[in-house]
Design an enzyme around this catalytic site. Structure first.
Site, PDB file in Angstrom:
ATOM      1  N   HIS A  27       1.227  -1.492   0.233  1.00 16.33           N
ATOM      2  CA  HIS A  27      -0.392  -0.023   0.104  1.00 16.33           C
ATOM      3  C   HIS A  27       1.089   1.158  -0.113  1.00 16.33           C
ATOM      4  O   HIS A  27       2.054   0.999   0.205  1.00 16.33           O
ATOM      5  CB  HIS A  27      -0.810  -0.198   1.131  1.00 16.33           C
ATOM      6  CG  HIS A  27      -0.378  -0.118   2.618  1.00 16.33           C
ATOM      7  ND1 HIS A  27      -0.119  -0.983   3.134  1.00 16.33           N
ATOM      8  CD2 HIS A  27       0.124   1.040   3.121  1.00 16.33           C
ATOM      9  CE1 HIS A  27       0.407  -0.579   4.390  1.00 16.33           C
ATOM     10  NE2 HIS A  27       0.825   0.603   4.338  1.00 16.33           N
ATOM     11  N   ARG A  31      -2.326  11.448   4.096  1.00 15.51           N
ATOM     12  CA  ARG A  31      -3.264  11.602   5.286  1.00 15.51           C
ATOM     13  C   ARG A  31      -4.264  12.339   4.290  1.00 15.51           C
ATOM     14  O   ARG A  31      -4.154  13.490   3.778  1.00 15.51           O
ATOM     15  CB  ARG A  31      -2.075  12.652   6.448  1.00 15.51           C
ATOM     16  CG  ARG A  31      -1.084  11.808   6.653  1.00 15.51           C
ATOM     17  CD  ARG A  31      -0.346  12.513   7.442  1.00 15.51           C
ATOM     18  NE  ARG A  31       0.760  12.219   8.063  1.00 15.51           N
ATOM     19  CZ  ARG A  31       2.016  11.556   7.596  1.00 15.51           C
ATOM     20  NH1 ARG A  31       2.373  12.335   6.436  1.00 15.51           N
ATOM     21  NH2 ARG A  31       2.970  10.972   8.932  1.00 15.51           N
ATOM     22  N   GLU A  95      -4.162   3.312   1.721  1.00 12.75           N
ATOM     23  CA  GLU A  95      -4.632   3.662   2.929  1.00 12.75           C
ATOM     24  C   GLU A  95      -4.595   4.880   3.074  1.00 12.75           C
ATOM     25  O   GLU A  95      -3.827   6.258   3.084  1.00 12.75           O
ATOM     26  CB  GLU A  95      -3.278   2.864   3.723  1.00 12.75           C
ATOM     27  CG  GLU A  95      -3.419   3.545   5.348  1.00 12.75           C
ATOM     28  CD  GLU A  95      -2.670   3.442   6.552  1.00 12.75           C
ATOM     29  OE1 GLU A  95      -1.121   2.335   5.910  1.00 12.75           O
ATOM     30  OE2 GLU A  95      -2.154   3.812   7.523  1.00 12.75           O
ATOM     31  N   ASN A  99      -6.381  12.471  10.928  1.00 16.07           N
ATOM     32  CA  ASN A  99      -6.264  12.231  12.763  1.00 16.07           C
ATOM     33  C   ASN A  99      -7.313  12.841  12.832  1.00 16.07           C
ATOM     34  O   ASN A  99      -8.037  14.300  12.210  1.00 16.07           O
ATOM     35  CB  ASN A  99      -4.742  13.292  12.468  1.00 16.07           C
ATOM     36  CG  ASN A  99      -3.571  12.535  12.290  1.00 16.07           C
ATOM     37  OD1 ASN A  99      -3.683  11.646  12.999  1.00 16.07           O
ATOM     38  ND2 ASN A  99      -3.130  12.246  10.960  1.00 16.07           N
ATOM     39  N   GLU A 168      -2.901  11.003 -11.205  1.00 17.63           N
ATOM     40  CA  GLU A 168      -2.334  11.229 -13.208  1.00 17.63           C
ATOM     41  C   GLU A 168      -3.760  10.075 -13.682  1.00 17.63           C
ATOM     42  O   GLU A 168      -4.083   8.772 -12.935  1.00 17.63           O
ATOM     43  CB  GLU A 168      -1.236  10.382 -13.046  1.00 17.63           C
ATOM     44  CG  GLU A 168      -0.210  10.411 -15.160  1.00 17.63           C
ATOM     45  CD  GLU A 168       0.526   9.967 -14.694  1.00 17.63           C
ATOM     46  OE1 GLU A 168       0.652   9.099 -13.655  1.00 17.63           O
ATOM     47  OE2 GLU A 168       1.179  10.241 -16.051  1.00 17.63           O
TER      48      GLU A 168
END
Lengths: 176, 176
Positions: A27, A31, A95, A99, A168
């Site tokens: 992966h 964030r 992934e 937060n 892309e």
């Protein structure tokens, strides 16, 4: 350049070590500021499926694994541990790390890596028909960093996710 | 969390649009300062194979696509166009972008995304045996961001590539 020439480039180990045989490039983690916006973008626009979530309440973050695979190919719908083991053995997993609370901070934003300081560049989705895909993205109101008609490279486009990360868009075959 | 619950999360489109059926999460691109060092790291340490190169001399950069697949599975060893089409249809591809001359600039460095301004986090390689893999990385003199023994999460490690990008190392199954 032939594969033999690529394997002779400076620095290249032409025959991977036996110990790496079952290593999987599993992966890429980015964030995201606003989880709901990112989930909408990656599932509705790009067709990803969230297949696992892990919560870390003490450290105030949650991670999600998403795959670009048909629902029917995802095993263990009701067994989270088995599904987690499955996804960690797949390739092409995204992934997302969220937060807690960042979406409530008006001036908070993540860095795309494409202005100083540079580093990470982009994700890429390959599609069967780049012109049809870009027309669909226009209809959906997706932000473009570069349309097919912009610049010199008329066969690729870049769209932006809700955090401004570049994605892309290309097709493997020559344009019709 | 069951797959059904994941598909009910806020923002999630539970059934991907038909138009996205053949979209492929193809690659992740990172910029590298010293191509030879990065080629050595990704091929010798992690077992990647470079399968395509494109040169852009006017813009002074070159890109490389690498896959973590056996040499025998790579088609069209002598047909670069056919191999390029193949790799752009694969998932789990790593693109390295090398801008000419960066390796000669002593104070030049790329940004890992893990200090301010944050964004991109890491790549992840899953391995059959995380303890064996980490012992191998120690023998090879690889830099660690986090050893298995560091911190609270004893089942994952982070190593660093030559540019300082973080690479998570984990195994899908519980530790023995």
């Amino acid at each position: 350049m032939s594969l033999a020439d690529l394997l002779n480039l400076p620095g290249v180990t032409a025959r991977p070590a036996a110990e790496t045989r079952d290593y999987v490039y599993n992966h890429t983690m980015i964030r995201v500021k606003d989880l709901q916006k990112s989930m909408d973008f990656y599932t509705r626009v790009l067709g990803f499926v969230p297949v696992h979530r892990s919560d870390f309440p003490d450290a105030e973050f949650t991670i999600y694994y998403l795959v670009r695979q048909p629902l029917e190919s995802i095993p263990a719908h009701d067994d989270d541990k088995a599904r987690q083991q499955w996804v960690l053995g797949q390739s092409g997993v995204l992934e997302l790390t969220y937060n807690y609370g960042t979406e409530k901070q008006a001036d908070f934003h993540y860095h795309s890596g494409n202005s100083d300081p540079r580093g990470f560049g982009h994700l890429c989705i390959s599609v069967p028909d780049v012109q049809a895909a870009c027309a669909r993205f226009e209809e959906l109101g997706v932000d473009f960093q570069k349309r097919l008609s912009d610049g010199r490279m008329r066969h690729i486009a870049f769209i932006k996710d809700p955090d401004g990360y570049w994605i892309e868009i290309l097709q493997p075959t020559p344009l019709a």
